[in-house]
Structures are given as C-alpha cells and as structure tokens.
Scaffold this motif. Structure first.
Motif, PDB file in Angstrom:
ATOM      1  N   UNK A 102      53.199 -13.229 -38.190  1.00 35.68           N
ATOM      2  CA  UNK A 102      54.265 -12.348 -37.702  1.00 35.68           C
ATOM      3  C   UNK A 102      53.675 -10.997 -37.353  1.00 35.68           C
ATOM      4  N   UNK A 104      54.190  -6.903 -37.525  1.00 35.36           N
ATOM      5  CA  UNK A 104      54.913  -5.861 -38.257  1.00 35.36           C
ATOM      6  C   UNK A 104      55.342  -4.751 -37.292  1.00 35.36           C
ATOM      7  N   UNK A 106      54.720  -1.737 -37.236  1.00 31.91           N
ATOM      8  CA  UNK A 106      53.623  -0.808 -36.921  1.00 31.91           C
ATOM      9  C   UNK A 106      52.540  -1.446 -36.050  1.00 31.91           C
ATOM     10  N   UNK A 108      50.739  -4.187 -36.728  1.00 33.33           N
ATOM     11  CA  UNK A 108      49.808  -5.073 -37.444  1.00 33.33           C
ATOM     12  C   UNK A 108      50.242  -6.522 -37.248  1.00 33.33           C
ATOM     13  N   UNK A 110      49.929 -10.151 -38.799  1.00 34.27           N
ATOM     14  CA  UNK A 110      49.556 -10.818 -40.051  1.00 34.27           C
ATOM     15  C   UNK A 110      49.591 -12.329 -39.839  1.00 34.27           C
ATOM     16  N   UNK A 112      48.892 -15.985 -41.911  1.00 35.32           N
ATOM     17  CA  UNK A 112      48.607 -16.652 -43.184  1.00 35.32           C
ATOM     18  C   UNK A 112      47.823 -17.915 -42.858  1.00 35.32           C
ATOM     19  N   UNK A 408      45.169 -13.932 -45.876  1.00 40.02           N
ATOM     20  CA  UNK A 408      45.888 -13.224 -44.824  1.00 40.02           C
ATOM     21  C   UNK A 408      44.871 -12.569 -43.901  1.00 40.02           C
ATOM     22  N   UNK A 409      44.963 -12.928 -42.616  1.00 44.11           N
ATOM     23  CA  UNK A 409      44.144 -12.328 -41.566  1.00 44.11           C
ATOM     24  C   UNK A 409      45.019 -11.235 -40.950  1.00 44.11           C
ATOM     25  N   UNK A 410      44.563  -9.990 -40.994  1.00 43.81           N
ATOM     26  CA  UNK A 410      45.402  -8.893 -40.500  1.00 43.81           C
ATOM     27  C   UNK A 410      44.659  -8.151 -39.394  1.00 43.81           C
ATOM     28  N   UNK A 411      45.265  -8.119 -38.199  1.00 43.83           N
ATOM     29  CA  UNK A 411      44.625  -7.472 -37.056  1.00 43.83           C
ATOM     30  C   UNK A 411      45.387  -6.231 -36.626  1.00 43.83           C
ATOM     31  N   UNK A 412      44.655  -5.122 -36.547  1.00 43.04           N
ATOM     32  CA  UNK A 412      45.274  -3.855 -36.163  1.00 43.04           C
ATOM     33  C   UNK A 412      44.520  -3.184 -35.042  1.00 43.04           C
ATOM     34  N   UNK A 413      44.961  -1.963 -34.723  1.00 39.43           N
ATOM     35  CA  UNK A 413      44.235  -1.156 -33.749  1.00 39.43           C
ATOM     36  C   UNK A 413      44.201   0.289 -34.222  1.00 39.43           C
ATOM     37  N   UNK A 415      45.633   1.228 -37.510  1.00 36.51           N
ATOM     38  CA  UNK A 415      46.735   1.559 -38.431  1.00 36.51           C
ATOM     39  C   UNK A 415      46.224   2.154 -39.755  1.00 36.51           C
ATOM     40  N   UNK A 416      46.858   3.259 -40.156  1.00 37.93           N
ATOM     41  CA  UNK A 416      46.628   3.825 -41.488  1.00 37.93           C
ATOM     42  C   UNK A 416      47.986   4.038 -42.147  1.00 37.93           C
ATOM     43  N   UNK A 417      47.960   4.286 -43.446  1.00 35.73           N
ATOM     44  CA  UNK A 417      49.206   4.351 -44.203  1.00 35.73           C
ATOM     45  C   UNK A 417      49.394   5.730 -44.794  1.00 35.73           C
TER      46      UNK A 417
ATOM     47  N   UNK B 242      38.491   6.249 -34.910  1.00 38.48           N
ATOM     48  CA  UNK B 242      39.350   5.300 -35.632  1.00 38.48           C
ATOM     49  C   UNK B 242      38.729   4.972 -36.995  1.00 38.48           C
ATOM     50  N   UNK B 249      41.705   7.201 -44.934  1.00 36.75           N
ATOM     51  CA  UNK B 249      42.991   6.736 -45.466  1.00 36.75           C
ATOM     52  C   UNK B 249      42.799   5.739 -46.600  1.00 36.75           C
ATOM     53  N   UNK B 357      36.373 -11.928 -40.260  1.00 39.80           N
ATOM     54  CA  UNK B 357      37.624 -12.511 -40.770  1.00 39.80           C
ATOM     55  C   UNK B 357      37.454 -13.961 -41.192  1.00 39.80           C
ATOM     56  N   UNK B 363      41.835 -12.024 -50.274  1.00 38.78           N
ATOM     57  CA  UNK B 363      43.258 -12.274 -50.060  1.00 38.78           C
ATOM     58  C   UNK B 363      43.701 -11.749 -48.697  1.00 38.78           C
ATOM     59  N   UNK B 365      42.068  -9.878 -45.090  1.00 40.70           N
ATOM     60  CA  UNK B 365      40.860  -9.471 -44.361  1.00 40.70           C
ATOM     61  C   UNK B 365      41.306  -8.789 -43.060  1.00 40.70           C
ATOM     62  N   UNK B 367      40.927  -6.300 -39.550  1.00 39.76           N
ATOM     63  CA  UNK B 367      40.147  -5.702 -38.470  1.00 39.76           C
ATOM     64  C   UNK B 367      40.889  -4.444 -38.032  1.00 39.76           C
ATOM     65  N   UNK B 368      40.186  -3.342 -38.014  1.00 40.49           N
ATOM     66  CA  UNK B 368      40.715  -2.071 -37.506  1.00 40.49           C
ATOM     67  C   UNK B 368      42.032  -1.625 -38.148  1.00 40.49           C
ATOM     68  N   UNK B 369      42.082  -1.712 -39.468  1.00 39.07           N
ATOM     69  CA  UNK B 369      43.244  -1.194 -40.194  1.00 39.07           C
ATOM     70  C   UNK B 369      42.802  -0.894 -41.622  1.00 39.07           C
ATOM     71  N   UNK B 370      43.561  -0.074 -42.290  1.00 40.38           N
ATOM     72  CA  UNK B 370      43.260   0.348 -43.661  1.00 40.38           C
ATOM     73  C   UNK B 370      43.593  -0.762 -44.659  1.00 40.38           C
ATOM     74  N   UNK B 373      47.211  -1.544 -46.641  1.00 38.15           N
ATOM     75  CA  UNK B 373      48.404  -2.300 -46.241  1.00 38.15           C
ATOM     76  C   UNK B 373      48.636  -3.568 -47.065  1.00 38.15           C
TER      77      UNK B 373
END
Lengths: 417, 417
Positions: A102, A104, A106, A108, A110, A112, A408-413, A415-417, B242, B249, B357, B363, B365, B367-370, B373
């Motif tokens: 899915x 997010x 912001x 990101x 995600x 599974x 969880x494979x999380x792809x961003x460009x 993103x910080x929190x 970035x 962060x 990745x 749990x 992994x 790319x380009x994010x903090x 999250x």
C-alpha cells in the motif's frame, strides 16, 4: 569433535548459508531438489548398508518390531522418499511473494514480502525419511536446516544427509544449507535448544515426551506439533449411518496418528439407536471401549472410563466413549480435554453445525467428516512439515508458506519523520 | 493472596473468558471500548490520586526525572489514553475474516478463518498507558489479557485496570477478560512465564533486560519485541542532501526509541564530500560520534569506536560511524551487527537499492527514507502492540491481525479417509 564445537560450527555455517539461500533462485532450488532425488537413487546401496547397521543395532537392543519396521529402508521406500523431493520441486516457491502492499499519505510505498525464516532446527525420532522430507521442504522455502535425528537411525541419517548435502551443493546450493548433528550425545539436544545465536526456530517431530522436552527447555522459538486428543460428537440430529462411518474411520483407519479420534461423544437422545451397533462394530474391529456409565449400558464389553481416559491420546485401538445431554455439554467436554488439534460434529442441524465450528477452539473443526483429514496433503498443500497444535505463527498442517516469515520493503524519496 | 494463587485464579478466569470472547460480536466489543474510554474520563480523579502515590514513591526512591515523567498521569494524558481506546473501537475487527478457502476434489470445503489467540500475557515496565493500550487491543482482537506492569506503577495500574474491567463487564464483556496481576512480588513474573496451562502467548514490552529474561525463561510462546541496532548506509550514488536529512532524522528526532539509527555507514567514495558537514551537524545537535579511523579524519570531535560500539543500542545521542569500501562491506557489517529491526540505504542507484532490500534481513528495509517510520501508526495499522524483532508469527510493527491466530473450518457430507 565434542557436541558444543559441532553445534557452534554447524550453526555458524548454517547462518552463512541462510544469507545466500534467501536470494537463491527458484530454478536452482528446484534443480537441487531433483539432483538430491537422483542422488538417493544412485546411492541406494550405500544407504541400505548404513541402514542395515541401524537395524542390527535396533534388534540387538530389543527394539519393538513395529519400530524396527519404521526404521527400515529398502529400494521401494528410498524410491518413495526420492519421489517426495520431486513433488516438493513441483510446488510453487513461497519466497518473494508480495502478500500485500500500500501507499502511505506521505508517499512511502510499503510492501509485505514473504522471506525465508532463516535457520530451522528439526529434532526428530527414529524415522529416517524425516531427514529427507525436512531437508527438501526447508531448502524449497529458502531455509538452512540443522537436523537432529534419533540415535537409533544415526547411520542411515548420516549417510542420507551427506548424500543430500553433496548433491545440493553440486547443484549450486551454498555449503551449510543441509547439515546433520552427528554426535549421538543427548546433551547435544539440550544445547541445540539454547542455540538462539544461530537458530530462528526449532520444530520437534515425534512423541509427546520429545515435544514436552523441547517446549519446556528451548529458548529458541518453537513450533509445537503433534499431540491430538481429537473428539467426534454425534449430535441428536445426526444421519446415523454417516455418523457410524465417520466415527469408525476416525478411530480405526490409522489409530497411531495424531488426527485419529480418541473420544467419541454421543447425544443421549440418539444413544439408544446409535451406540449398540456402533460399539459392536468397534469391538469386532478389535477396539477396546472405555465408556461412561451410560455407555456401559449399551454393550457388555465396555470397560469403565477413568478421568485419565478423557485426557488420553491412546494412539492405539482404544476409544473413550461418553454420552452427553446436550451440545453444550459436548462443547464443555471438548473445551476441558481437547488438545485443540481436530474436532468433529456429525449433525444435520444447521445451527448446531455453526455453533460447533464457531465455538470449538481447535486447528481444524469439522462438520460431517472424519478428523483424519487434518493433513497437509489432504488439505491440498502438496507437502507437510508437521501439524502445529499451537496458535502462534502456524496452526494445523504446515506446508511451505508456514516455513517462511515476512519483511516490509519500504520505498521512499527522502521521507523523514 | 500469594502469587501462585493469584496467577492460577486469574489464569483460570482468563481462559473461561477467552471462550466467550472468541464469539463476542464486534458491536459489543466496540461499545465496551467506548465505555472504557468514558470510564477513564469519569474516574480521572481516582486515577490521578493513585498515580500520585506512585510518583511520591518514585521520588522517594530517587527515580531519574525522565522516568518519573513517563510515569506521571494528568488530565491531558488520561484524555489522550482514552482517545486511543476510541481509535481502537474505530478499527476493523480482525476476528472472523475468511483469509482463504477452497474446495478439495473429495468435496470437502476448507476455510482458513481468523480467530483470537486466546489468552495473552503482557509483561511491561513503568508506563501506565500500556495498561490501557494493551487491554484495548487485546479486547478488540477477542483475547483475554493478563497484565503485569512494573511495581513502580502499581497504584496507577491497579486503579486503571479495575476501572477498565468494570466498564467492559458492564458493556457485556465476560468477567476475566481484563485482569492485572496485583502482587508486586518479582517471582510472579517467573511463575507467569511457565503458565502454559492458561497463556497462549506472552509479549514483553520494555528494555533489553526484561526482554532477555522473558525469552530465556518462558515456556509459553513469546513474541520478542524491541531491540533495534538500526543502520543507515549512505551509498556512493546517494543524493547527499537527502542522505544528510535522513541520517540526521534517524538519529536525532527521538534517540530513545527502537527505530532510531545507532550506526551510520558511509561509502568511502563520498565520505570526503558527505562526512565533514554531516558530522558537524550532529555535533551541533549534541550527538557524540564514535567513529572508525577513517571517520576520525573528517572531524576532530570524533572519538574512536570500539567493537562494542558497533553492537550497541545507545538509545541516546550517541552514534557509531563507519566508512566502508563497498555495498558488500555495508551488507556484511549489517549482517554481523544488526538486530534485524530496521535498516536503510540512501542511494540513486537502482541495482544497489534492489540488492539492499533483497539481501538485508530485517523487519523493515528502507530505500531513501528514515528508519523512524517502523511503527504501527506510520505503517497505517491504526494501532501497535509492539514491534516484533523475531521471525515467527509476526515481524515488524504488530497491529490487531498480529493478535490473532487461525483455524480451519472444514465442511463435508460424510467424507472418510
């Protein structure tokens, strides 16, 4: 080599292998499984010679005949075991499946994803076919495996594991993917149960004693398998012919397995029509009946059941029988004595069927079928590493997906929190 | 009451409650959650008075100020905690979901259905808000819960648990669904870890010491949560602006939590452009840097890192920094020191992103994010009972579905085997 050194060395090798196995292609894994099957056939003389040593030792030690038979390997059995590896090769690879994904708010993304568990420890008893089954299933699911079989089968297992490991390695599987603990020192099991540094999970396969030892002593996560105190409840609204066939099959078709029925519950309203013929059929088939006082009124051969009988996993041609006044009493009996493996109701009443399936807490809950169907092959999984009787991770028959975890494979460009 | 009696009595009540909770309607569970939220607001004077006793005791015992602050409850905090229960009420009910289903060639219909785990034990430390969160999440997923909080919060927890249990019961939830162990005897924890007869799972929430004790001593299945030695790898092909924002962060936004970065890995090719400004930014923010010899050449304030620093979960404004020669060296470092919680790469290189990745075992992994999250709310689960760092059952942030098991519902019309 002392057992601590052996466990540590093999643990370290398994962990290194697991890193490579996690990204090994399906094609290489399948080629390896086929090569392992071929190697078993090519080396059957070696296996049979090793097995002969175990058999001779077993007879010398006075092992019971049925156990000697389970230990014995011949050409036919080796062929069947090798065919099992070919069947595993034909199954879909669970690793890499995107289970869900899915986006997010912001940005990101995600995903599974299904990944191997890592390093699996299998602790089992005399049957040498488990060595092959477990090695094949663990490999297909991308896991390294450390096998610890019973000392009774040590020559067979050592020969088989060496043949499998060599064939797999020649086909491109990393060294250390398939390893057997060769020391027969019982302390090795105790030490293996504390090998958290290397093992991600331990699966015990065997009798209640082995499973109890593992559950009570392991600091590595365990998947508990096995014990089945399974019930069949014949409701007042049952088709009595169907009920008799199901209840007979559940007890008699293979009494020594965990999905066999151990206690028959019968609604008092149909007990007079149902029980006399049912009990006679059991007794003709050599089943010893231990019944409640009401059950005893329906056949002279019924012995009185003790409290211990309601909780017993006989694994034999022995059956506990109890007449109950209502569905609620059946549900209470099952809640009190079930090991939550497989439970069945025979009924034509829609509401009773639904209530039973809703309220009974077990891995598999049947309406109008034998509990004997709780099995990876019968469920259509094409494989089975065991039947989980716990609720964590896996419940019921475990196939290849149950030998995996997720990440969880999380792809961003950025993103910080 | 001695602790054995208390545990046995509460275990028995929880098990009875779990049977009823398994079939409790979503409507009743949601009404109960809203009633529990209202009861916290209605009784806030009672809660604050009980909390004052804990605070007074804590000050008397010389508890550190930040810990006293975490223990403290006021109107604002109680309102926020109650709102958490309302959010749980608004989430979908995981129980009863048909995960999959199929028809077998023999006509048996198999349905894999989501069911509650049963009885969950939660062992946690000083924060009294966990009492409410855990009770709410367990109830929504149809589980009975036995809570064991830290002795520092015993007055607060006792007051809160009693208010929640009464409100839930008045709304139709069975007695025994929400219980707190009231004895502060530390032996009660040891005994709870062996309560296999009543508990289906134990989830520890707290520091590394608590989690280690639970993992090493529990015979009840455990979901291990917590420890995060998380890395960020700044690849040669990274966008350096970035990378600086993400790395800053991940360390600084909330250093005391498990998804905070503990070690920064930097590709040697971009270290000269990246590290001087990055290190200066950290040092301005009060971060102590412990670096490898190469890192030390980029800033005079860098202290030498020891072997222990690479494995450390600082949970503080301390960062280990290492310059690595390649992606492979970064992957090896992570494989050696990671606790498999959350790992990130910053890169514009497609193949390196994919390899990272694929090959990193954690749990989550990125790319380009903090790494910050990794959190049930940030992942969109709407809740979180903890972050699993094991591979069995649940991995990563755990929401409501992770508090459930499955059962197979099998419908036949007389099938025997």
């Amino acid at each position: 080599m002392d057992y601590i050194t052996e466990l540590t060395e093999k643990g370290g090798k398994a962990k290194l292998a697991a890193r490579k196995l996690a990204t090994l292609s399906t094609a290489v894994k399948n080629q390896a499984l086929l090569a392992m099957a071929a190697a078993l056939a090519d080396n059957q003389a070696v296996i049979i010679a090793a097995n002969a040593k175990d058999i001779a030792q077993a007879r010398e030690n006075g092992m019971a005949k049925p156990l000697v038979d389970r230990l014995m390997l011949d050409e036919t059995r080796i062929k069947a075991i090798a065919d099992g590896l070919r069947q595993i090769a034909a199954l879909p690879d669970p690793v890499g499946e995107s289970i869900s994904g899915w986006l997010r708010p912001n940005g990101l993304k995600v995903t599974k994803m299904r990944v191997p568990l890592g390093v699996i420890g299998i602790i089992y008893e005399a049957r040498p076919n488990v060595t092959v089954d477990a090695a094949g299933l663990c490999l297909k699911a991308g896991n390294a495996v450390i096998l610890r079989g019973g000392s009774e089968a040590i020559h067979s297992n050592t020969a088989i594991a060496s043949i499998l490991a060599n064939a797999a390695q020649a086909a491109g599987v990393p060294a250390g993917a398939i390893q057997l603990i060769e020391t027969t020192d019982r302390l090795a099991v105790t030490a293996m149960l504390k090998l958290n540094q290397y093992l991600d999970v331990i699966i015990p396969r065997g009798g209640a004693g082995l499973i109890k030892t593992v559950v009570e002593n392991s600091t590595v996560p365990v998947i508990e398998t096995g014990t089945g105190v399974c019930h069949t409840f014949v409701d007042a609204a049952a088709d009595l012919t169907m009920a008799q066939d199901i209840a007979f099959n559940a007890k008699v078709s293979r009494p020594g397995v965990c999905n066999a029925m151990e206690t028959l519950l019968v609604h008092e309203k149909i007990a007079p029509q149902f029980l006399p013929a049912m009990l006679e059929r059991y007794i003709q088939a050599g089943v010893e009946i231990r019944g409640c006082t009401q059950t005893m009124t329906y056949h002279t051969a019924v012995k009185p059941a003790t409290e211990a009988d309601w909780a017993a996993e006989f694994l034999d041609l022995i059956l506990a029988v109890r007449v109950v006044g209502s569905l609620d009493m059946a549900l209470d009996h099952i809640a009190a004595y079930s090991t939550r493996h497989s439970e069945a109701i025979v009924t034509c009443d829609y509401d009773n069927a639904n209530r039973f399936q809703q309220e009974v807490d077990a891995a598999a809950v049947y309406v109008n079928a034998s509990t004997r169907f709780t099995d990876g092959f019968e469920f259509g999984f094409g494989a089975e590493i065991g039947i989980s009787t716990q609720k964590l991770h896996a419940r019921g028959p475990m196939g290849l997906p149950e030998l995996t975890s997720i990440k969880y494979i999380v792809n961003g460009n950025g993103q910080i929190r």
